[in-house]
Design a protein around this motif. Structure first.
Motif, PDB file in Angstrom:
ATOM      1  N   ARG A 344       0.861  -1.221   0.078  1.00 53.46           N
ATOM      2  CA  ARG A 344      -0.084   0.156   0.023  1.00 53.46           C
ATOM      3  C   ARG A 344       0.923   1.299  -0.081  1.00 53.46           C
ATOM      4  NH1 ARG A 344      -2.275  -1.835   6.004  1.00 53.46           N
ATOM      5  NH2 ARG A 344      -0.476  -1.511   7.073  1.00 53.46           N
ATOM      6  N   LEU A 345       0.397   2.245  -0.561  1.00 52.69           N
ATOM      7  CA  LEU A 345       0.968   3.658  -0.430  1.00 52.69           C
ATOM      8  C   LEU A 345       0.095   4.391   0.632  1.00 52.69           C
ATOM      9  CD1 LEU A 345       2.811   5.961  -1.607  1.00 52.69           C
ATOM     10  CD2 LEU A 345       0.927   6.492  -3.261  1.00 52.69           C
ATOM     11  N   ARG A 346       0.825   5.142   1.398  1.00 53.27           N
ATOM     12  CA  ARG A 346       0.307   6.083   2.192  1.00 53.27           C
ATOM     13  C   ARG A 346       0.663   7.413   2.169  1.00 53.27           C
ATOM     14  NH1 ARG A 346       0.134   2.300   7.818  1.00 53.27           N
ATOM     15  NH2 ARG A 346      -1.716   1.357   7.558  1.00 53.27           N
ATOM     16  N   VAL A 347      -0.360   8.477   2.168  1.00 49.63           N
ATOM     17  CA  VAL A 347      -0.068   9.793   1.745  1.00 49.63           C
ATOM     18  C   VAL A 347      -0.191  10.674   3.152  1.00 49.63           C
ATOM     19  CG1 VAL A 347      -0.671  11.692   0.306  1.00 49.63           C
ATOM     20  CG2 VAL A 347      -0.966   9.140  -0.528  1.00 49.63           C
ATOM     21  N   THR A 348       0.713  11.546   3.323  1.00 53.64           N
ATOM     22  CA  THR A 348       0.735  12.282   4.487  1.00 53.64           C
ATOM     23  C   THR A 348      -0.135  13.659   4.201  1.00 53.64           C
ATOM     24  OG1 THR A 348       2.753  13.387   3.758  1.00 53.64           O
ATOM     25  CG2 THR A 348       2.920  11.673   5.194  1.00 53.64           C
ATOM     26  N   PHE A 349      -1.001  14.009   5.289  1.00 49.71           N
ATOM     27  CA  PHE A 349      -1.536  15.376   5.362  1.00 49.71           C
ATOM     28  C   PHE A 349      -2.120  16.200   3.822  1.00 49.71           C
ATOM     29  CE2 PHE A 349      -1.788  18.869   8.290  1.00 49.71           C
ATOM     30  CZ  PHE A 349      -1.714  19.934   7.303  1.00 49.71           C
ATOM     31  N   ILE A 350      -2.948  15.923   3.396  1.00 50.84           N
ATOM     32  CA  ILE A 350      -3.858  16.619   2.574  1.00 50.84           C
ATOM     33  C   ILE A 350      -4.797  17.261   3.041  1.00 50.84           C
ATOM     34  CG2 ILE A 350      -4.927  16.370   0.515  1.00 50.84           C
ATOM     35  CD1 ILE A 350      -3.660  13.912  -0.419  1.00 50.84           C
ATOM     36  N   ALA A 351      -4.821  18.675   2.954  1.00 50.02           N
ATOM     37  CA  ALA A 351      -6.193  19.441   3.566  1.00 50.02           C
ATOM     38  C   ALA A 351      -7.363  19.207   2.967  1.00 50.02           C
ATOM     39  CB  ALA A 351      -5.573  21.020   3.519  1.00 50.02           C
ATOM     40  N   GLU A 352      -8.432  19.491   3.720  1.00 48.92           N
ATOM     41  CA  GLU A 352      -9.737  19.378   3.167  1.00 48.92           C
ATOM     42  C   GLU A 352     -10.258  20.399   2.058  1.00 48.92           C
ATOM     43  OE1 GLU A 352     -12.678  18.999   6.368  1.00 48.92           O
ATOM     44  OE2 GLU A 352     -11.940  16.999   6.968  1.00 48.92           O
ATOM     45  N   ASP A 353      -9.242  21.570   2.078  1.00 47.48           N
ATOM     46  CA  ASP A 353      -9.569  22.451   1.245  1.00 47.48           C
ATOM     47  C   ASP A 353      -8.578  22.474  -0.027  1.00 47.48           C
ATOM     48  OD1 ASP A 353      -7.156  23.415   2.322  1.00 47.48           O
ATOM     49  OD2 ASP A 353      -7.798  25.314   2.841  1.00 47.48           O
ATOM     50  N   ASN A 354      -8.105  21.269  -0.073  1.00 47.81           N
ATOM     51  CA  ASN A 354      -7.308  20.901  -1.340  1.00 47.81           C
ATOM     52  C   ASN A 354      -7.589  19.704  -2.101  1.00 47.81           C
ATOM     53  OD1 ASN A 354      -5.218  20.793  -3.258  1.00 47.81           O
ATOM     54  ND2 ASN A 354      -3.556  20.234  -1.783  1.00 47.81           N
ATOM     55  N   PRO A 355      -8.858  19.637  -2.532  1.00 49.39           N
ATOM     56  CA  PRO A 355      -9.590  18.393  -3.066  1.00 49.39           C
ATOM     57  C   PRO A 355      -8.929  18.122  -4.237  1.00 49.39           C
ATOM     58  CG  PRO A 355     -10.892  20.362  -3.698  1.00 49.39           C
ATOM     59  CD  PRO A 355      -9.797  20.924  -2.625  1.00 49.39           C
ATOM     60  N   ALA A 356      -7.795  18.877  -5.038  1.00 52.18           N
ATOM     61  CA  ALA A 356      -7.421  18.532  -6.170  1.00 52.18           C
ATOM     62  C   ALA A 356      -6.526  17.392  -6.006  1.00 52.18           C
ATOM     63  CB  ALA A 356      -6.790  19.682  -7.054  1.00 52.18           C
ATOM     64  N   SER A 357      -5.732  17.663  -4.767  1.00 54.39           N
ATOM     65  CA  SER A 357      -4.559  16.855  -4.402  1.00 54.39           C
ATOM     66  C   SER A 357      -5.286  15.413  -3.876  1.00 54.39           C
ATOM     67  CB  SER A 357      -3.694  17.297  -3.263  1.00 54.39           C
ATOM     68  OG  SER A 357      -2.914  18.402  -3.827  1.00 54.39           O
ATOM     69  N   ALA A 358      -6.375  15.493  -3.385  1.00 54.00           N
ATOM     70  CA  ALA A 358      -7.185  14.212  -2.898  1.00 54.00           C
ATOM     71  C   ALA A 358      -7.668  13.569  -4.006  1.00 54.00           C
ATOM     72  CB  ALA A 358      -8.051  14.469  -1.866  1.00 54.00           C
ATOM     73  N   ALA A 359      -8.039  14.192  -5.100  1.00 49.47           N
ATOM     74  CA  ALA A 359      -8.622  13.575  -5.994  1.00 49.47           C
ATOM     75  C   ALA A 359      -7.467  12.400  -6.769  1.00 49.47           C
ATOM     76  CB  ALA A 359      -9.255  14.767  -7.114  1.00 49.47           C
TER      77      ALA A 359
END
Length: 390
Positions: A344-359
């Motif tokens: 698995r890949l785990r990803v650090t700290f994506i802010a809720e107001d940064n939906p483009a990175s989460a997508a």
């Protein structure tokens, strides 16, 4: 409980060793994320790149046992990013927080409020370490998943204690987890040399011996890509090298993506980059955050068996954002994860107001893991005496 400021090497060792000891006492020694002992020593001695005073505090219970710790520090650069531009004392930042239970934590919180009052600090903000930009945070949910490298983990009693003391949540964010075995094929097809060429691009390979050169090339793109984020402070070359020190023992060269134009010079900043390493947290836990010869030897010997990977940071030069570069970089990364048999890949700290990175990770089949916040509490500003009182 009695606070005492760390003032000796013996107390510094006690501060470092408290985190694994408390984790074992709570049965959470496979969940907590240790700070690097070398970073804590540099904060104490003032010999690292961080040029502001740092206070380390320990707290003893009625029986004389150490039951909590906290670090207090100042950061004019971070204060400015958080909107504190007024003259006068800066905010009080805190980090390296550990407490045996809710009662011990409440004592630490009371101490932070008293300390801020004494220093006339306008606000208290944390948990945040004195690193090049905001690193830290507080988990709000009792997620059973362990923490992982370069992120935070804490027991469930932390957020309720801060909320009860008048702290508000700031900058909600999530970590993410992507099961490698379920990444859609379209997001994991290796980028061929012909495809790089067709896009006018090339991928530079990063070796262990070339890690410092990669850090130097990375810096302009990193600062440009994150300049608009509310918590980001510009990083110097010295700071970035300090943060990447020791990564050569951790890295898998196939998981570092460095993309430039086909005709760009070899030392040109990347147009897009992704920095991923095998998660060393299990090894660091066993060594209490000490990255000494024993830990490095274990990492080198066991790295091929570390099946979880951590995305530390990714970014695209703003000039090239929206050109499809990141999609190519993620394909290259995902194909390398599959080829390397990662779980698995785990990803650090994506802010809720940064939906483009989460997508980006949602399209790869990822899901939110831990919810993180920082806590923020304004302090009353002392009234200025009137002319008559003067």
């Amino acid at each position: 409980m009695r606070p005492r400021r760390v003032g000796s090497r013996a107390e510094l060792t006690e501060f470092i060793e408290l985190a694994p000891r408390l984790a074992r006492r709570r049965g959470e020694d496979e969940h907590y994320v240790p700070l690097f002992a070398s970073d804590i020593r540099q904060w104490f001695t003032g010999r690292g790149w961080f040029d502001q005073p740092v206070e380390l505090w320990l707290f003893d219970d009625a029986a004389g046992r150490t039951a909590a710790r906290v670090m207090c520090h100042r950061s004019p650069a971070l204060a400015k990013r958080l909107g504190d531009t007024r003259d006068g004392p800066p905010p009080l930042f805190f980090g390296a927080l550990e407490a045996s239970d809710a009662t011990a934590l409440e004592t630490v919180i009371d101490f932070l409020i008293e300390r801020a009052e004494r220093l006339e600090a306008p606000r208290i903000f944390g948990p945040v370490s004195p690193l090049p930009n905001v690193t830290g945070g507080l988990l709000t949910d009792a997620d059973p998943s362990p923490g992982f490298f370069d992120t935070a983990w804490n027991p469930g009693f932390h957020w309720p204690a801060f909320a009860a003391a008048g702290f508000a949540p700031w900058g909600p964010a999530h970590t993410w987890e992507v099961p490698v075995g379920t990444i859609p094929a379209a997001r994991a097809t290796a980028v061929t040399d012909a495809e790089w060429h067709r896009h006018g691009l090339r991928r530079r390979r990063v070796s262990r011996f070339g890690l410092r050169g990669f850090a130097d090339r990375l810096l302009p793109t990193l600062n440009a890509a994150f300049a608009d984020l509310p918590y980001y402070t510009q990083i110097s070359a010295e700071q970035l090298r300090a943060q990447m020190q020791g990564l050569s023992a951790l890295m898998d060269p196939d998981l570092i993506i460095d993309i430039v134009g086909a005709d760009d010079p070899d030392d040109a900043p990347p147009r897009c980059f992704v920095l991923v390493i095998p998660d060393p947290a299990p090894v660091l836990r066993r060594h209490g955050g000490r990255l000494g010869p024993a830990a490095i030897t274990e990492l080198l010997l066991t790295r091929p068996r570390l099946r979880d990977a951590v995305l530390i940071i990714q970014g695209t030069d703003p000039v090239h954002q929206g050109s499809g570069l990141l999609s190519l970089a993620i394909r290259a990364l995902n194909s390398a994860l599959i080829a390397g048999s990662y779980r698995r890949l785990r990803v650090t700290f994506i802010a809720e107001d940064n939906p483009a990175s989460a997508a980006v990770f949602e399209r790869s089949g990822g899901r939110r893991l831990h919810r993180l916040i920082f806590v923020d509490r304004g302090m009353p500003i002392a009234a200025q005496p009137t002319e008559e009182a003067r």
